[in-house]
Design a protein around this motif. Structure first.
Motif, PDB file in Angstrom:
ATOM      1  N   ALA A 170     -55.817  25.274  30.527  1.00 52.80           N
ATOM      2  CA  ALA A 170     -55.159  24.503  31.574  1.00 52.80           C
ATOM      3  C   ALA A 170     -53.887  25.202  32.061  1.00 52.80           C
ATOM      4  O   ALA A 170     -53.579  25.180  33.262  1.00 52.80           O
ATOM      5  CB  ALA A 170     -54.817  23.104  31.053  1.00 52.80           C
ATOM      6  N   THR A 220     -53.474  26.952  41.030  1.00 54.50           N
ATOM      7  CA  THR A 220     -53.490  25.607  41.617  1.00 54.50           C
ATOM      8  C   THR A 220     -52.292  25.388  42.526  1.00 54.50           C
ATOM      9  O   THR A 220     -52.397  24.767  43.589  1.00 54.50           O
ATOM     10  CB  THR A 220     -53.505  24.558  40.496  1.00 54.50           C
ATOM     11  OG1 THR A 220     -54.639  24.794  39.656  1.00 54.50           O
ATOM     12  CG2 THR A 220     -53.584  23.160  41.060  1.00 54.50           C
ATOM     13  N   TYR A 272     -50.411  20.688  34.228  1.00 62.10           N
ATOM     14  CA  TYR A 272     -51.664  20.119  33.757  1.00 62.10           C
ATOM     15  C   TYR A 272     -51.450  19.417  32.415  1.00 62.10           C
ATOM     16  O   TYR A 272     -50.648  19.858  31.585  1.00 62.10           O
ATOM     17  CB  TYR A 272     -52.721  21.204  33.579  1.00 62.10           C
ATOM     18  CG  TYR A 272     -53.541  21.493  34.829  1.00 62.10           C
ATOM     19  CD1 TYR A 272     -54.583  20.644  35.202  1.00 62.10           C
ATOM     20  CD2 TYR A 272     -53.275  22.592  35.622  1.00 62.10           C
ATOM     21  CE1 TYR A 272     -55.341  20.896  36.339  1.00 62.10           C
ATOM     22  CE2 TYR A 272     -54.023  22.857  36.758  1.00 62.10           C
ATOM     23  CZ  TYR A 272     -55.047  22.000  37.108  1.00 62.10           C
ATOM     24  OH  TYR A 272     -55.790  22.254  38.236  1.00 62.10           O
ATOM     25  N   GLN A 273     -52.162  18.350  32.217  1.00 61.76           N
ATOM     26  CA  GLN A 273     -52.148  17.674  30.925  1.00 61.76           C
ATOM     27  C   GLN A 273     -52.900  18.508  29.906  1.00 61.76           C
ATOM     28  O   GLN A 273     -53.745  19.335  30.263  1.00 61.76           O
ATOM     29  CB  GLN A 273     -52.770  16.282  31.063  1.00 61.76           C
ATOM     30  CG  GLN A 273     -52.466  15.367  29.883  1.00 61.76           C
ATOM     31  CD  GLN A 273     -52.820  13.931  30.180  1.00 61.76           C
ATOM     32  OE1 GLN A 273     -52.039  13.190  30.750  1.00 61.76           O
ATOM     33  NE2 GLN A 273     -54.034  13.542  29.811  1.00 61.76           N
ATOM     34  N   HIS A 279     -56.686  18.784  30.099  1.00 63.62           N
ATOM     35  CA  HIS A 279     -57.189  19.236  31.401  1.00 63.62           C
ATOM     36  C   HIS A 279     -57.853  18.098  32.173  1.00 63.62           C
ATOM     37  O   HIS A 279     -58.802  18.322  32.933  1.00 63.62           O
ATOM     38  CB  HIS A 279     -58.164  20.396  31.235  1.00 63.62           C
ATOM     39  CG  HIS A 279     -58.299  21.256  32.459  1.00 63.62           C
ATOM     40  ND1 HIS A 279     -58.998  20.861  33.572  1.00 63.62           N
ATOM     41  CD2 HIS A 279     -57.802  22.484  32.747  1.00 63.62           C
ATOM     42  CE1 HIS A 279     -58.945  21.810  34.491  1.00 63.62           C
ATOM     43  NE2 HIS A 279     -58.217  22.802  34.014  1.00 63.62           N
ATOM     44  N   SER A 280     -57.352  16.879  32.015  1.00 65.86           N
ATOM     45  CA  SER A 280     -57.922  15.747  32.746  1.00 65.86           C
ATOM     46  C   SER A 280     -56.978  15.194  33.804  1.00 65.86           C
ATOM     47  O   SER A 280     -57.373  14.324  34.581  1.00 65.86           O
ATOM     48  CB  SER A 280     -58.275  14.618  31.760  1.00 65.86           C
ATOM     49  OG  SER A 280     -57.107  14.139  31.117  1.00 65.86           O
ATOM     50  N   LYS A 281     -55.759  15.704  33.864  1.00 61.03           N
ATOM     51  CA  LYS A 281     -54.764  15.181  34.791  1.00 61.03           C
ATOM     52  C   LYS A 281     -53.800  16.294  35.180  1.00 61.03           C
ATOM     53  O   LYS A 281     -53.524  17.200  34.372  1.00 61.03           O
ATOM     54  CB  LYS A 281     -54.001  14.016  34.134  1.00 61.03           C
ATOM     55  CG  LYS A 281     -52.892  13.423  34.977  1.00 61.03           C
ATOM     56  CD  LYS A 281     -52.153  12.344  34.186  1.00 61.03           C
ATOM     57  CE  LYS A 281     -50.949  11.818  34.924  1.00 61.03           C
ATOM     58  NZ  LYS A 281     -50.228  10.804  34.128  1.00 61.03           N
ATOM     59  N   ALA A 282     -53.307  16.239  36.429  1.00 60.73           N
ATOM     60  CA  ALA A 282     -52.346  17.221  36.935  1.00 60.73           C
ATOM     61  C   ALA A 282     -51.220  16.493  37.639  1.00 60.73           C
ATOM     62  O   ALA A 282     -51.464  15.573  38.429  1.00 60.73           O
ATOM     63  CB  ALA A 282     -53.018  18.210  37.877  1.00 60.73           C
ATOM     64  N   ALA A 305     -58.208  16.087  44.578  1.00 60.05           N
ATOM     65  CA  ALA A 305     -59.142  15.574  43.574  1.00 60.05           C
ATOM     66  C   ALA A 305     -60.518  16.215  43.728  1.00 60.05           C
ATOM     67  O   ALA A 305     -61.190  16.529  42.726  1.00 60.05           O
ATOM     68  CB  ALA A 305     -59.242  14.060  43.682  1.00 60.05           C
ATOM     69  N   HIS A 336     -61.014  18.531  40.610  1.00 62.94           N
ATOM     70  CA  HIS A 336     -61.781  17.626  39.742  1.00 62.94           C
ATOM     71  C   HIS A 336     -60.923  17.093  38.591  1.00 62.94           C
ATOM     72  O   HIS A 336     -61.345  17.069  37.420  1.00 62.94           O
ATOM     73  CB  HIS A 336     -63.020  18.334  39.168  1.00 62.94           C
ATOM     74  CG  HIS A 336     -63.902  18.912  40.237  1.00 62.94           C
ATOM     75  ND1 HIS A 336     -64.721  18.133  41.024  1.00 62.94           N
ATOM     76  CD2 HIS A 336     -64.087  20.208  40.651  1.00 62.94           C
ATOM     77  CE1 HIS A 336     -65.383  18.909  41.879  1.00 62.94           C
ATOM     78  NE2 HIS A 336     -65.011  20.177  41.678  1.00 62.94           N
ATOM     79  N   VAL A 337     -59.694  16.707  38.883  1.00 60.59           N
ATOM     80  CA  VAL A 337     -58.788  16.110  37.902  1.00 60.59           C
ATOM     81  C   VAL A 337     -58.110  14.915  38.551  1.00 60.59           C
ATOM     82  O   VAL A 337     -58.160  14.724  39.774  1.00 60.59           O
ATOM     83  CB  VAL A 337     -57.721  17.122  37.401  1.00 60.59           C
ATOM     84  CG1 VAL A 337     -58.357  18.229  36.587  1.00 60.59           C
ATOM     85  CG2 VAL A 337     -56.926  17.687  38.569  1.00 60.59           C
ATOM     86  N   ARG A 338     -57.457  14.119  37.706  1.00 65.10           N
ATOM     87  CA  ARG A 338     -56.678  13.005  38.211  1.00 65.10           C
ATOM     88  C   ARG A 338     -55.358  13.532  38.757  1.00 65.10           C
ATOM     89  O   ARG A 338     -54.685  14.344  38.100  1.00 65.10           O
ATOM     90  CB  ARG A 338     -56.426  11.991  37.108  1.00 65.10           C
ATOM     91  CG  ARG A 338     -55.683  10.754  37.578  1.00 65.10           C
ATOM     92  CD  ARG A 338     -55.580   9.731  36.467  1.00 65.10           C
ATOM     93  NE  ARG A 338     -54.843   8.551  36.904  1.00 65.10           N
ATOM     94  CZ  ARG A 338     -54.657   7.466  36.162  1.00 65.10           C
ATOM     95  NH1 ARG A 338     -55.182   7.414  34.939  1.00 65.10           N
ATOM     96  NH2 ARG A 338     -53.974   6.452  36.623  1.00 65.10           N
TER      97      ARG A 338
END
Length: 565
Positions: free
Chosen positions: A235, A242, A264-265, A268-271, A291, A295-297
């Motif tokens: 991430a 990004t 990034y979290q 790798h599920s949230k930014a 998004a 492909h992340v929150r």
């Protein structure tokens, strides 16, 4: 001998004997003689031919034909693109083409507080945290806890740059500073580094006004496993790409905003996207595009210009890295009154920092100036003399000097703050001194002040040397009362004396006459009685000897001798 003849002779000397017998030699082109390398000077035709051949080799390499020329024979030779120009290359303005280009690349994990990829269950060393972490924390109460109480169950965890949060420890887990841990996130989990534990964390929570008994405090799950660190690393590697892509998308959508940073979290599920903008921005379309692209929150956070400078970084006017990007975490308000108290001219270009606001360092010395200004009378207070009215101009805070000038005149007069106070009191009582020149103080230049301080230091050293000399003279006598430590014998004589002609004689009762012959000493009974000695006058009391000035060389030799002992 001409240059051509000398060149031909040197070429014949360098020919191998076996090659001469076979006579299968090829003609050598522009060969540099070994013996006359310093005297040899290439002609203009030879230089043009050399440059042309090197350019052809370089072009052949670009086309993939490396088999052309002598380049394959010498693989260590680096092809260089030489260009024939009338002016020579300036080494101060143009880079040397023979040297490799050095590019600085910031370590990937520097924003997290380390310079390499951390290992699982291995804490980051304290030295690395302090040297690489932008906003670190010193646990000055490490290992200290209250008696008869349990250890504090909350820790402080730091993430990218200066984002920190408090988390509660579960039962049975004990972490220390520098541990890489997995904590609760929204959603999923995040990965961070422990920065404070124990009593220091409790004091920090009180300072931040966070209730450690609140149920809103998130939980710390565990120490980071190998899979957690691998996902966290992947991430981190995507953050720079990004950020660039997000700026392009915002520009295409026509949004007046500046995207400063992306975080990034750990799973790798949230930014989190940090941005600055002057006005309100409608970024609903931007969130949809981001998004779909990553492909992340998506979470958007607006920050101020000071926080932007702390995240982006830079070099200040002092020549050092910005305080907000290295150690400063809280931003206090800075006003123009702070600059006025420090006698700084209200120049916006000099008072503003990289962020465009007043410099944070103006607050650092304000308390010292405010304390020193308490000894001064109120500024802008005019004082009246019989000669005329004097107006206030400026102040030197640390010298305690105030400058005044007569109304309508430009000549300044330096007066001490005490005299200004006294004149103001006299004016209140309707008393006016004669003129301003009577209170003027002669100021020394900076060079004179430095010289005066150096002379005072030299006098202090001389006094210390005099005290040391007095102590040494007082210690010459031994405890038994003898003046000399060698029982009265002088150095080098071993109890013997010398006559006028340089011959030694012993003190065993024997004497020598004028011819050098020994004569026996007469018995005491046969000697003639001596005349009584005259009583001497008492000696006058001598004045204490003043220590003479010694140069630095003598002082250094004595200090060196003391150090050797």
């Amino acid at each position: 001998m001409s240059k051509d003849n000398r060149r031909n002779n040197n070429q014949h000397k360098s020919i191998d004997k076996d090659a001469v017998e076979s006579q299968d030699l090829e003609p050598q082109v522009a060969a540099v003689p070994e013996g006359d390398e310093e005297d040899y000077v290439a002609t203009a035709e030879e230089m043009e031919a050399f440059i042309k051949s090197r350019r052809e080799k370089h072009q052949a390499e670009k086309r993939g034909n490396r088999g052309v020329g002598d380049y394959d024979k010498d693989p260590s030779e680096v092809p260089i693109d030489y260009e024939a120009s009338d002016s020579a290359m300036d080494p101060y303005l143009e880079p040397d083409p023979t040297l490799p280009k050095v590019e600085y690349k910031e370590p990937l994990y520097l924003s997290r507080g380390c310079n390499h990829q951390p290992d699982s269950y291995v804490p980051i060393t304290e030295t690395e945290l302090r040297s690489c972490c932008k906003v670190g924390a010193c646990n000055w109460m490490n290992g200290i806890r209250r008696p008869m109480e349990k250890p504090f169950d909350c820790v402080e965890v730091r993430f990218k740059n200066n984002r920190k949060e408090f988390f509660r420890l579960p039962d049975g887990i004990d972490v220390s500073d520098g541990d890489v841990v997995a904590v609760e996130g929204i959603p999923g989990h995040d990965v961070g580094i422990v920065s404070l534990t124990g009593e220091a964390c409790r004091i920090q929570m009180i300072k931040k006004k966070v209730d450690h008994e609140s149920e809103s405090i998130k939980k710390l799950f565990r120490r980071a496993k190998v899979s957690d660190i691998e996902r966290w690393t992947s991430a981190i590697k995507e953050e720079e790409a990004t950020l660039k892509k997000t700026r392009q998308i915002a520009e295409e959508l026509g949004l007046v905003m500046k995207v400063n940073d992306v975080e990034y979290q750990g799973d790798h599920s949230k930014a989190i996207f940090y941005y600055t903008a002057d006005d309100r921005v409608d970024f609903r379309n931007l969130i949809k595009v981001l998004a779909e692209q990553f492909h992340v929150r998506i979470e958007m956070k607006q920050i101020g210009v000071r926080q932007e400078a702390g995240k982006v970084g830079g070099i200040g006017t002092c020549g050092r890295e910005l305080c907000c990007s290295t150690w400063l975490t809280n931003f206090k308000s800075v006003t123009t009154s702070v600059a006025k108290a420090q006698q700084i001219l209200p120049n916006p270009q000099k008072l503003a920092g990289q962020c465009g606001k007043l410099k944070c360092c103006l607050n650092f010395e304000y308390a010292v100036y405010a304390d020193a200004l308490k000894k001064f009378p109120p500024a802008n207070t005019p004082i009246r003399f019989k000669k005329g009215l004097a107006m206030y101009k400026k102040t030197d805070v640390f010298r305690g000097i105030m400058w005044y000038a007569y109304e309508g005149e430009n000549e300044l007069y330096a007066i001490t703050a005490e005299n200004v106070k006294a004149i103001i009191e006299m004016n209140k009582n309707q008393e006016y001194p004669e003129k301003l020149e009577d209170y003027q103080v002669e100021l020394m230049s900076t060079a004179a002040l430095v010289q005066e301080s150096s002379e005072a230091e030299f006098d202090r050293e001389l006094k210390l040397m005099a005290d040391d000399t007095t102590t040494e003279n007082g210690d010459r006598r031994s405890d038994s009362g003898d003046r000399r430590p060698d029982n009265g014998k002088r150095k080098g004589d071993n109890g013997k004396r010398k006559t006028e002609n340089g011959k030694r004689r012993a003190d065993n009762g024997e004497r020598r006459n004028e011819n050098g012959e020994r004569r026996q000493r007469e018995p005491r009974e046969q000697r003639e009685p001596r005349e009584p000695r005259q009583q001497r006058e008492p000696r006058q009391q001598r004045e204490p000897r003043q220590p003479r000035e010694r140069d630095n060389r003598v002082r250094d030799n004595r200090n060196k001798k003391k150090n050797d002992e």
